[in-house]
Design an enzyme around this catalytic site. Structure first.
Site, PDB file in Angstrom:
ATOM      1  N   CYS A 114      42.920  42.402  37.580  1.00 30.37           N
ATOM      2  CA  CYS A 114      42.069  41.363  36.483  1.00 30.37           C
ATOM      3  C   CYS A 114      41.796  42.325  35.248  1.00 30.37           C
ATOM      4  O   CYS A 114      41.422  43.509  35.394  1.00 30.37           O
ATOM      5  CB  CYS A 114      40.442  41.138  37.353  1.00 30.37           C
ATOM      6  SG  CYS A 114      39.402  40.413  36.245  1.00 30.37           S
ATOM      7  N   GLU A 115      41.917  41.693  34.276  1.00 30.82           N
ATOM      8  CA  GLU A 115      41.923  42.535  33.015  1.00 30.82           C
ATOM      9  C   GLU A 115      40.359  42.271  32.499  1.00 30.82           C
ATOM     10  O   GLU A 115      40.257  43.309  31.565  1.00 30.82           O
ATOM     11  CB  GLU A 115      42.745  41.954  31.973  1.00 30.82           C
ATOM     12  CG  GLU A 115      42.259  40.500  31.325  1.00 30.82           C
ATOM     13  CD  GLU A 115      43.083  39.901  30.156  1.00 30.82           C
ATOM     14  OE1 GLU A 115      42.640  39.206  29.579  1.00 30.82           O
ATOM     15  OE2 GLU A 115      44.459  40.464  30.155  1.00 30.82           O
ATOM     16  N   HIS A 116      39.482  41.737  33.289  1.00 32.65           N
ATOM     17  CA  HIS A 116      38.227  41.901  32.674  1.00 32.65           C
ATOM     18  C   HIS A 116      37.198  43.103  33.652  1.00 32.65           C
ATOM     19  O   HIS A 116      36.280  43.436  32.974  1.00 32.65           O
ATOM     20  CB  HIS A 116      37.563  40.579  33.029  1.00 32.65           C
ATOM     21  CG  HIS A 116      37.963  39.251  32.190  1.00 32.65           C
ATOM     22  ND1 HIS A 116      38.452  38.244  32.975  1.00 32.65           N
ATOM     23  CD2 HIS A 116      38.480  39.393  30.968  1.00 32.65           C
ATOM     24  CE1 HIS A 116      38.921  37.398  31.825  1.00 32.65           C
ATOM     25  NE2 HIS A 116      38.840  37.881  30.870  1.00 32.65           N
ATOM     26  N   HIS A 117      37.568  43.291  34.341  1.00 33.16           N
ATOM     27  CA  HIS A 117      36.926  44.410  35.278  1.00 33.16           C
ATOM     28  C   HIS A 117      37.999  45.466  35.988  1.00 33.16           C
ATOM     29  O   HIS A 117      37.405  46.297  36.804  1.00 33.16           O
ATOM     30  CB  HIS A 117      36.079  43.731  36.689  1.00 33.16           C
ATOM     31  CG  HIS A 117      35.131  42.822  36.078  1.00 33.16           C
ATOM     32  ND1 HIS A 117      35.145  41.410  35.901  1.00 33.16           N
ATOM     33  CD2 HIS A 117      33.619  42.988  35.751  1.00 33.16           C
ATOM     34  CE1 HIS A 117      34.355  40.653  35.236  1.00 33.16           C
ATOM     35  NE2 HIS A 117      33.368  41.908  35.046  1.00 33.16           N
ATOM     36  N   GLN A 155      44.955  35.156  35.763  1.00 32.83           N
ATOM     37  CA  GLN A 155      45.912  34.281  36.671  1.00 32.83           C
ATOM     38  C   GLN A 155      46.517  33.284  35.821  1.00 32.83           C
ATOM     39  O   GLN A 155      47.905  33.168  36.105  1.00 32.83           O
ATOM     40  CB  GLN A 155      45.193  33.510  37.811  1.00 32.83           C
ATOM     41  CG  GLN A 155      45.974  33.234  39.163  1.00 32.83           C
ATOM     42  CD  GLN A 155      45.144  33.004  40.098  1.00 32.83           C
ATOM     43  OE1 GLN A 155      44.524  33.702  40.421  1.00 32.83           O
ATOM     44  NE2 GLN A 155      45.874  31.880  40.658  1.00 32.83           N
ATOM     45  N   HIS A 183      40.415  37.202  43.833  1.00 26.88           N
ATOM     46  CA  HIS A 183      40.177  37.994  42.712  1.00 26.88           C
ATOM     47  C   HIS A 183      38.933  38.863  43.264  1.00 26.88           C
ATOM     48  O   HIS A 183      37.843  38.457  43.614  1.00 26.88           O
ATOM     49  CB  HIS A 183      39.662  37.360  41.220  1.00 26.88           C
ATOM     50  CG  HIS A 183      40.642  36.487  41.009  1.00 26.88           C
ATOM     51  ND1 HIS A 183      41.172  36.790  39.642  1.00 26.88           N
ATOM     52  CD2 HIS A 183      41.530  35.476  41.317  1.00 26.88           C
ATOM     53  CE1 HIS A 183      42.183  36.012  39.386  1.00 26.88           C
ATOM     54  NE2 HIS A 183      42.349  35.249  40.276  1.00 26.88           N
ATOM     55  N   CYS A 185      37.062  40.853  41.693  1.00 28.70           N
ATOM     56  CA  CYS A 185      35.910  40.844  40.816  1.00 28.70           C
ATOM     57  C   CYS A 185      35.040  39.709  41.151  1.00 28.70           C
ATOM     58  O   CYS A 185      33.881  39.542  40.842  1.00 28.70           O
ATOM     59  CB  CYS A 185      36.350  40.838  39.336  1.00 28.70           C
ATOM     60  SG  CYS A 185      37.527  39.349  38.859  1.00 28.70           S
TER      61      CYS A 185
END
Length: 226
Positions: A114-117, A155, A183, A185
């Site tokens: 996941c590119e956010h976390h 995704q 995910h 996250c």
């Protein structure tokens, strides 16, 4: 600054909601100026600083090698799909046997981040296409999924990228992809819902037809036993 603080809060909220901002992975123009070894050296120093900031004792036998291991893992493994030179060479062949129905490669194991976390995404991808005169090796479909998964992702974007690459390789719009993934996250932080998974789909060409799309989804429900 109040303005900067407001922007930061907005970006944090976007990340929690898994908003995708672009079909292409966001990369700077100088993304490949540094060699892999130079990237590993820089990341190693930064990971070391993070661990020290957290109060960890890097003189401990178990921890002293962690910054180097993490740096090598980032560059050589879980984010290796950022490097266009590592894109799989997907050779195609003439469809000499004139197979005209859809071909489905299902249950492709998927590991992404996941590119956010920067936490893992784990799931399955299901890919299908209808030949436009050429076919591609079955393992290449797995490799294409793996290549685009090995980068910071959302995704939705991953699903689209797999379809676009196969459309390019096969010279046909008739490609579909469904991904079902967990995910971490979501599962291990924040709401901490360990049961939920995320399903995304991208349908091109003939797969936009409801009947054909339903046929594809029915194949995914077939139980495979050996």
């Amino acid at each position: 600054m109040k303005f900067d603080s407001t922007l930061e809060e907005q970006f944090e909220e976007m990340g929690n909601d898994h908003v995708s901002s672009a079909e292409d992975t966001p990369l700077r123009d100088d993304a490949f100026v540094l060699s892999d070894d130079e990237k590993i050296k820089r990341i190693k120093a930064n990971v070391r600083e993070i661990m020290l900031t957290l109060g960890l004792d890097l003189d401990d036998d178990s921890l002293m090698g962690t910054p180097n291991r993490v740096a090598k893992m980032f560059v050589k493994e879980i984010f290796s799909g950022l490097d266009p030179q590592k894109k799989p060479n997907s050779s195609t062949f003439d469809n000499k046997y004139k197979y005209g129905e859809m071909l489905v490669e299902k249950n492709i194991t998927l590991y992404s981040t996941c590119e956010h976390h920067l936490l893992p995404i784990i799931g399955r991808a299901h890919v299908a296409y209808i030949s436009n005169g050429t076919v591609v090796g079955l393992s290449k479909m797995n490799r294409i999924v793996d290549y685009y998964a090995k980068r910071p992702q959302v995704q939705e974007r991953l699903t689209i990228q797999v379809v676009r690459e196969l459309q390019r390789v096969l010279n046909t719009e008739d490609v579909a992809c469904v991904i079902d993934a967990k995910h971490l996250c979501v599962n291990s932080r924040g709401i901490r819902d360990i049961e939920s998974s995320t399903v995304t789909a991208e349908y091109g060409g003939k797969f936009k037809n409801e009947a054909l799309r339903s046929e594809f989804l029915e194949y995914l429900n077939l139980e495979t036993k050996f």
